[in-house]
Design a protein around this motif. Structure first.
Motif, mmCIF file in Angstrom:
data_model
loop_
_atom_site.group_PDB
_atom_site.id
_atom_site.type_symbol
_atom_site.label_atom_id
_atom_site.label_comp_id
_atom_site.label_asym_id
_atom_site.label_seq_id
_atom_site.Cartn_x
_atom_site.Cartn_y
_atom_site.Cartn_z
ATOM 1 N N PRO A 192 -16.794 -31.887 17.361
ATOM 2 C CA PRO A 192 -15.945 -31.389 16.267
ATOM 3 C C PRO A 192 -16.102 -32.173 14.969
ATOM 4 N N PHE A 193 -17.171 -32.984 14.845
ATOM 5 C CA PHE A 193 -17.319 -33.890 13.705
ATOM 6 C C PHE A 193 -18.419 -33.438 12.749
ATOM 7 N N GLU A 194 -18.135 -33.539 11.453
ATOM 8 C CA GLU A 194 -19.153 -33.282 10.431
ATOM 9 C C GLU A 194 -20.196 -34.394 10.426
ATOM 10 N N GLU A 195 -19.740 -35.620 10.667
ATOM 11 C CA GLU A 195 -20.659 -36.753 10.795
ATOM 12 C C GLU A 195 -20.134 -37.723 11.848
ATOM 13 N N ALA A 196 -21.068 -38.392 12.525
ATOM 14 C CA ALA A 196 -20.679 -39.296 13.610
ATOM 15 C C ALA A 196 -21.835 -40.211 13.984
ATOM 16 N N GLU A 252 -22.524 -25.227 11.750
ATOM 17 C CA GLU A 252 -21.117 -24.971 11.451
ATOM 18 C C GLU A 252 -20.259 -25.771 12.404
ATOM 19 N N VAL A 253 -19.395 -26.631 11.851
ATOM 20 C CA VAL A 253 -18.484 -27.404 12.687
ATOM 21 C C VAL A 253 -17.314 -26.511 13.081
ATOM 22 N N PRO A 254 -16.955 -26.453 14.368
ATOM 23 C CA PRO A 254 -15.854 -25.569 14.793
ATOM 24 C C PRO A 254 -14.555 -25.887 14.056
ATOM 25 N N ALA A 255 -13.820 -24.866 13.692
ATOM 26 C CA ALA A 255 -12.540 -25.055 13.008
ATOM 27 C C ALA A 255 -11.511 -25.681 13.949
ATOM 28 N N LYS A 256 -11.647 -25.385 15.238
ATOM 29 C CA LYS A 256 -10.730 -25.930 16.234
ATOM 30 C C LYS A 256 -11.527 -26.316 17.472
ATOM 31 N N GLY A 257 -11.230 -27.485 18.033
ATOM 32 C CA GLY A 257 -11.909 -27.918 19.251
ATOM 33 C C GLY A 257 -13.379 -28.196 19.015
ATOM 34 N N ASP A 258 -14.212 -27.892 20.023
ATOM 35 C CA ASP A 258 -15.643 -28.134 19.928
ATOM 36 C C ASP A 258 -16.396 -26.837 20.178
ATOM 37 N N VAL A 307 -5.684 -28.960 30.469
ATOM 38 C CA VAL A 307 -5.979 -27.531 30.598
ATOM 39 C C VAL A 307 -5.388 -26.793 29.393
ATOM 40 N N HIS A 308 -6.230 -26.004 28.741
ATOM 41 C CA HIS A 308 -5.893 -25.370 27.475
ATOM 42 C C HIS A 308 -5.851 -23.847 27.641
ATOM 43 N N ALA A 309 -4.813 -23.231 27.104
ATOM 44 C CA ALA A 309 -4.627 -21.788 27.249
ATOM 45 C C ALA A 309 -5.746 -20.999 26.577
ATOM 46 N N ASP A 310 -6.374 -21.560 25.524
ATOM 47 C CA ASP A 310 -7.393 -20.792 24.799
ATOM 48 C C ASP A 310 -8.749 -20.805 25.484
ATOM 49 N N THR A 311 -9.063 -21.847 26.286
ATOM 50 C CA THR A 311 -10.371 -21.899 26.945
ATOM 51 C C THR A 311 -10.341 -21.429 28.395
#
Length: 610
Positions: free
Chosen positions: A143-147, A357-363, A528-532
């Motif tokens: 989820p990082f633009e740079e690392a 494109e870096v994900p807006a949410k999560g990875d 555990v995430h409801a979206d994935t």
């Protein structure tokens, strides 16, 4: 643009497909062939990836292999020459294999690809370096633009550890540590020494470590490893045999620690537990020193990890608690299988220069649910063909009955949606249990998994409840971070219990969720995430409604030595070959007592031990 990545021909073969920068599919070959750590060309995994995209090999823009065999051969030759005349037996055994097969891997890979598609253009076959593949698998989905990107494993071509910097779509390796100095090989050497299988049993060493005391850590740092303040090091090769020998350690290593190499299945003693604790302590110290120097040297606020050492979730948890970086992200398929994904991503962003494109949410990993899934009709047809007796339920009834089965103490086989990519079951191909049960860990280990009783199980916990149950307030979707159970949930031990040593500690309940609380009060957490994974999330929500507990035991759906199940028929075989009591596949529910006893299998000795 479609790019296929391939890893393999050593161990853990896999394939991954990237389409216009998006990860579409990824899977390990072992899941299809049912051969643990399958090293063969990943034909089935390739076919699966292509089926997801609905294209043939000839329609791909590139196929990228995850390392460079010629450089690896150069390292092999130089190593043998530097150790000569020692290692002649190993040299004599290795050279024919290399000259017959491995040296000409480009031709072998091209030949296999042409078998799948005679029209495939061999000019589209590209190669990337092993650790660059690892680094790409860690940075690009993050989820990082740079690392900063740290990769650590046994060995690739020459590198055993690298530091890379990722910015946007650019990724460059800045520093390398070279063979024979390797943190992964040090850990594997101790794995071998205490009787577990190299490239397979390292996670057992990590699980065994809390039963011991790190009383050999100082000796390791004095004799085996010259560790610098920045985390770089050299290993004294006079104690090791992996450079040119047929074993990981030698007689001098055994003499240093005072015990011979443990034979597989030989009784584990306090000595072996202390050796595990010691190499784990040394590993954690090295990882922390490396991270501190990376932060100081690069100024980067985010860190990504990959390579086999990145699967050491205990070290990862300590790194997170150190607070050196604002963000920490670990590739869930951190081992060599993940190299296939890294090769595809490197092909897209580095070889073809495509933007990221870096994900807006999560990875960008989609929860790591990147493998095959099956329709309800396909599931019912497979189960019927296998002779299974099942009922088909609507979603609400399925969730309700499964949660009630868990609350009643049943072991539940759970196969839903897409199969996970990487070594961890994350609620797609899992065996589930009630974490409140003091007997659940032993029951699952001995009666379901047919494996050593000391091995811990992980909790799957609702993301929204994780901070109420564990000393972690953040995401851990890939089961790659260890944190302690909250103090108010722990059980105070008696003086007699505190005095116990080694494996005797196992049967002492340590918290209100004893089945997932290790002997040091830690747990390897999956949030555990409801979206994935909405269905798994709903199941745990229902279990919480019944019991007040938002946690379930989660272990991989297989027995010891078997790859994680892929298909409904795999799941039914494992169900009938173990003491799993309830099987839930898609919307089908199966009860063990309703099955034909003639279909019962002897699964306990069906697979080579891992």
């Amino acid at each position: 643009m479609r790019i296929l990545g391939i890893s393999g021909l050593y161990h853990d073969s896999a394939a991954a497909l990237v389409v216009d920068g998006q990860i579409e599919a990824a899977a390990q070959e072992e899941r299809f062939t049912r051969k643990k750590h399958d090293a063969e060309f990943p034909r089935h995994a390739v076919e699966y990836c292509l089926s997801v995209s609905g294209c043939g090999l000839e329609e791909l823009d590139a196929v990228v292999f995850y390392d460079k065999p010629f450089i690896k051969f150069e390292r092999l030759l130089e190593t043998y020459l530097s150790f000569a005349p020692a290692g002649f037996t190993s040299f004599r055994m290795a050279m024919p294999l290399w000259l017959r097969e491995k040296l000409f891997q480009k031709q072998i890979i091209a030949k296999e690809l042409k078998k799948l598609s005679p029209g495939f253009d061999v000019g589209k076959l590209l190669f990337t370096e092993h650790h660059l593949s690892h680094a790409a698998s860690a940075f690009y989905p993050s989820p990082f633009e740079e690392a900063a990107v740290l990769t650590m494993d046994g060995v690739g071509e020459w590198a055993t550890m690298t530091l890379a910097i990722g910015r946007g779509n650019d990724l460059k390796v800045h520093k390398e540590l070279h063979f024979p100095h390797s943190l992964g090989l040090l850990y594997s050497a101790v794995t071998y020494y205490i009787g577990f299988k190299v490239n397979s049993g390292e996670y057992k060493v990590m699980g065994l470590a809390p039963y011991g005391e790190p009383r050999f850590a100082k000796l390791m740092l004095e004799k085996l490893i010259d560790l610098k303040e920045d985390g770089s090091f050299q290993l004294d090769q006079s104690y090791f045999n992996y450079g040119v020998g047929l074993t990981m350690t030698n007689d001098r290593f055994a003499a240093l620690f005072g015990e011979p190499v443990r034979k597989p299945e030989q009784l584990l003693t306090q000595f072996h537990m202390d050796m595990a604790a010691s190499v784990q302590a040394v590993t954690e110290e090295i990882v922390l020193r490396l991270a501190r120097s990376v932060r100081a040297e690069t100024g980067m606020k985010n860190l990504c990890l990959a390579g086999g050492v990145a699967l050491n979730c205990v070290a990862n948890g300590k790194l997170l608690r150190e607070g050196l970086f604002d963000g920490l992200w670990i590739q869930p398929a951190a081992g060599d299988a993940g190299g296939a994904l890294g090769a595809a991503l490197a092909g897209y962003h580095l070889f073809h220069g495509k933007p990221r494109e870096v994900p807006a949410k999560g990875d960008a990993m989609r929860g790591s649910y990147l493998g095959p899934e099956f329709s309800q009709a396909e599931i019912e047809a497979e189960l019927a063909a296998a002779g299974a007796k099942f009922e088909v339920l609507d979603d609400a009834a399925l969730i309700d009955l499964t949660a009630q089965g868990l609350a009643d103490g049943k072991a539940v086989g759970w196969m839903q949606g897409r199969m996970e990519f990487g070594p961890r079951a994350l609620g797609g191909r899992s065996i589930l249990g009630d974490p409140r049960s003091p007997a659940m860990q032993k029951t699952l280990n001995l009666k379901v998994k047919y494996r050593e009783s000391f091995r811990p199980f992980a909790p799957s916990v609702l993301r929204e409840d994780v901070a109420d149950w564990f000393e972690l307030d953040g995401d851990s979707p890939y089961m790659l971070l260890v944190a302690d159970v909250r103090e108010e949930l722990r059980r105070e031990m008696t003086q007699e219990e505190k005095a116990l040593f080694g494996i005797d500690k196992l049967n002492v309940p340590r918290s209100t969720i004893p089945a997932v609380t290790h002997v040091d009060y830690s747990a390897r957490i999956q949030t555990v995430h409801a979206d994935t994974n909405p269905r798994y999330h709903r199941l745990i929500c229902r279990f919480k409604a019944l019991t007040g507990c938002p946690v379930v035991v989660n272990t991989s759906f297989n027995v010891r030595g078997e790859p994680i199940v892929c298909t409904a028929s795999d799941a039914f075989r494992c169900f009938m070959g173990s003491e799993i009591e309830l099987l839930v596949v898609g919307n089908c529910l199966l009860r063990k007592e309703e099955q034909d006893p003639a279909l019962k299998l002897n699964y306990k000795d069906a697979f080579e031990l891992d």
